[in-house]
Design a protein around this motif. Structure first.
Motif, mmCIF file in Angstrom:
data_model
loop_
_atom_site.group_PDB
_atom_site.id
_atom_site.type_symbol
_atom_site.label_atom_id
_atom_site.label_comp_id
_atom_site.label_asym_id
_atom_site.label_seq_id
_atom_site.Cartn_x
_atom_site.Cartn_y
_atom_site.Cartn_z
ATOM 1 N N SER A 141 -5.802 3.496 -0.547
ATOM 2 C CA SER A 141 -4.875 3.569 -1.678
ATOM 3 C C SER A 141 -4.605 4.999 -2.127
ATOM 4 O O SER A 141 -4.154 5.227 -3.250
ATOM 5 N N GLU B 82 5.007 2.392 -2.909
ATOM 6 C CA GLU B 82 5.127 3.321 -4.039
ATOM 7 C C GLU B 82 5.452 4.723 -3.550
ATOM 8 O O GLU B 82 6.322 5.411 -4.108
ATOM 9 N N SER C 114 0.819 -1.206 0.000
ATOM 10 C CA SER C 114 0.000 0.000 0.000
ATOM 11 C C SER C 114 0.856 1.260 0.000
ATOM 12 O O SER C 114 0.503 2.253 -0.640
ATOM 13 N N LYS D 139 -1.363 6.147 -3.845
ATOM 14 C CA LYS D 139 -1.052 5.640 -5.172
ATOM 15 C C LYS D 139 -1.557 6.586 -6.258
ATOM 16 O O LYS D 139 -1.336 6.342 -7.451
#
Length: 582
Positions: free
Chosen positions: A556, A169, A166, A559
């Protein structure tokens, strides 16, 4: 460095020495080896994840009691088809004992530890992308003593403590981009989504307009400074005030170690996700972390600033599946956290940190409703006290807690078992925590969050009574069936309006009985935090910038390209306020 065929890792050396270690190559290999020497200034970035975003391990005592082969209490990165069935089928009692705040700690990386406990095998969730490029996190030369890989260095920064699928990134974006800003005097292409871009692309609130970040501004921040990115997990089951104290100790150690090595490190920048924002606020409050002078600024992502009614809904009806658009791992995590109210209550009713996500006094009145044929029969709170009016309410079908769900393990209080009285004691401390940090925001704060009308969130919880002509006496109706997912069936009533539990037949073809159902969410937000809560940051008058965004789900959020770009922008703006003596 851009022309180097053999780039060497930038090293943190004792006394801040400017030295590098190369390696021997065959004669035919004439490619140059290029070292990057770290400057004296360092401004660490500390990331704090949200609830269920930190990996936990249980005590040896609890592991033995449960007769488990390993001590994993919570580790969402390992979920998948291989493990999802086993974890999702845990009984409420097993969940309560696995996720006990008194028997769990953060699973911190220890390269010297047993591999199945805290070493590389346990922290194999950290996987760096092929495109990842940081001079600070590179494999050591093959001939180096005590050689470490880039992944091992990331684990030492705490990256394996958090839900990496999660947050990985984001961590890689921050690390690679903050330490690779310019090449041959020109801003790197990766920064073109931030530098020279009109911030309106990331939806700042017009009341806090943001200026375009220029190349010169970025150069002044990045020149002569490096940014080590850390991820600090915390026990999200215990009070966020206690977590803030522990995080403060870890930040002090980072600062002291860097200064002791000959570098200049005076402050850090904190980046948070969801519940981590509450930890971050407590971090800079004198009653908890007392680190207000060592935190240069905070970037808050999707923080439930004054709580979220979803916390009530989940303890009565289980977690919502955020959907495959948020990523399969987030969907699996929601499923394992508990699809049913009894599964969630078994954990959250016994966890002070989780209870701190309930709506605070600042959330206001009227967010819990009982409705019949479109008309409110009653709403709460009425007097601004949700702790007394809702959370501690006993014996009503609309109470927050079904008391028989609090202690499914059957453990006695001496063994650590839960009771309604113990939960009420936690709620007293929750109220005190809420009041203590109610107006606490760092003076250099930025925020981004979902204000999306298409991402419905629980701005209120509505019980809708159906199949009932006359709702008289609804407050005391006995429940004969609880779906544990937000539907309650009540006892049938005879011609005189008297409840008659024994006369209630049930079969698939019978008319649907009188019942109450929690209505779907309807408020704008991010599917978890309603804008009513997140906007408290905007209305506080403290923030330097607030980005009200759309297009992402709560877990999320990091992201999303706009969330990442606004975070980088905010970090640079905060870093502009750093002062140095060398």
């Amino acid at each position: 460095m851009a022309t180097a065929e053999h780039p060497l890792p930038a090293r943190q050396n004792p006394r801040g020495a400017g030295k590098a270690e190369g390696f021997a190559t065959p004669k035919q290999d004439t490619r140059p080896q290029c070292a990057r020497i770290l400057p004296k200034r360092v401004l660490p970035i500390i990331f704090l994840p949200g609830i269920m975003g930190s990996n936990l391990r249980m005590s040896a005592q609890r592991q033995e009691e449960l007769r488990l082969k390993d001590n994993i209490a919570w580790r969402p990165d390992i979920l998948g088809t291989r493990n999802i069935r086993k974890h999702s089928q845990l009984s409420p009692g097993e969940r309560q004992l696995r996720l006990d705040p008194l028997q769990t700690t953060v699973d911190i990386y220890d390269p010297a530890g047993a591999p199945d406990v805290s070493g590389d095998e346990r922290h194999e969730n950290v996987e760096l992308d092929d495109s990842f490029n940081s001079p600070l996190l590179m494999d050591d030369p093959p001939t180096a003593k005590n050689r470490r890989t880039a992944v091992q260095k990331a684990r030492e920064r705490g990256w394996g403590e958090v839900f990496f699928k999660s947050y990985g990134e984001l961590l890689q974006h921050l690390e690679s981009r903050l330490n690779n800003t310019f090449s041959e005097g020109k801003v790197r292409q990766e920064w073109r989504d931030v530098v020279g871009v009109d911030p309106r692309a990331w939806n700042p609130d017009p009341k806090l307009p943001q200026q375009v970040l220029t190349e010169d501004e970025l150069k002044k921040v990045a020149t002569g400074c490096w940014f080590a990115v850390y991820a600090f997990g915390y026990n999200w089951l215990q009070s966020n005030g206690d977590s803030a104290k522990i995080i403060a100790q870890r930040i002090n150690k980072v600062i002291d170690d860097l200064n002791g090595s000959g570098y200049q490190c005076k402050q850090v920048i904190v980046v948070t996700h969801s519940m981590g924002g509450l930890v971050g606020r407590a971090l800079v409050h004198p009653a908890y972390g007392n680190l207000q002078d060592k935190v240069l600024g905070i970037v808050h992502g999707v923080m439930p600033a004054i709580g979220a009614p979803a916390a009530y809904k989940r303890m009565r009806a289980g977690f919502e599946d955020p959907g495959m658009l948020s990523g399969p791992q987030e969907s699996l995590a929601a499923k394992v956290a508990g699809n049913y109210g009894d599964e969630v209550t078994a954990v959250l009713a016994n966890a002070p940190g989780a209870l701190q996500l309930l709506p605070t006094e600042s959330y206001g009145n009227g967010w819990l409703r009982v409705r019949h044929k479109g008309r409110d029969l009653e709403t709460w709170p009425k007097q601004g006290d949700p702790y007394r009016e809702i959370y501690k309410l006993r014996g009503k079908w609309y109470s927050l807690f079904r008391e028989d769900w609090i202690n499914p393990s059957g453990y006695t209080p001496k063994q650590g078992g839960g009771t309604f009285e113990r939960t009420c004691g936690y709620l007293d401390k929750v109220q005190q925590f809420h009041r203590t940090i109610a107006s606490t925001y760092h003076h250099s704060s930025y925020a981004h969050y979902g204000a999306d009308r298409a991402r419905h969130s629980f701005g209120e919880v509505v019980w809708d009574i159906r199949n009932c002509t006359d709702p008289g006496g609804w407050q005391n109706w006995p429940v004969v069936r609880d779906s544990r997912q937000g539907k309650l069936e009540f006892a049938a009533r005879d011609a005189n309006g008297v409840n008659n539990i024994g006369s209630l037949p049930y079969n698939d073809s019978a008319p649907e009985p009188m019942h109450a159902t929690i209505l779907p969410p309807s408020a704008p937000g991010d599917q978890t935090v309603p804008v009513r809560s997140a906007d408290h940051q905007l209305h506080s008058g403290t923030f330097k910038g607030v980005f009200r965004q759309a297009g992402y789900e709560h877990q999320s959020s990091y992201k999303d390209p706009r969330a990442i770009a606004s975070t980088l922008y905010s970090i640079v703006r905060i870093a502009q306020n750093a002062s140095w003596t060398c």
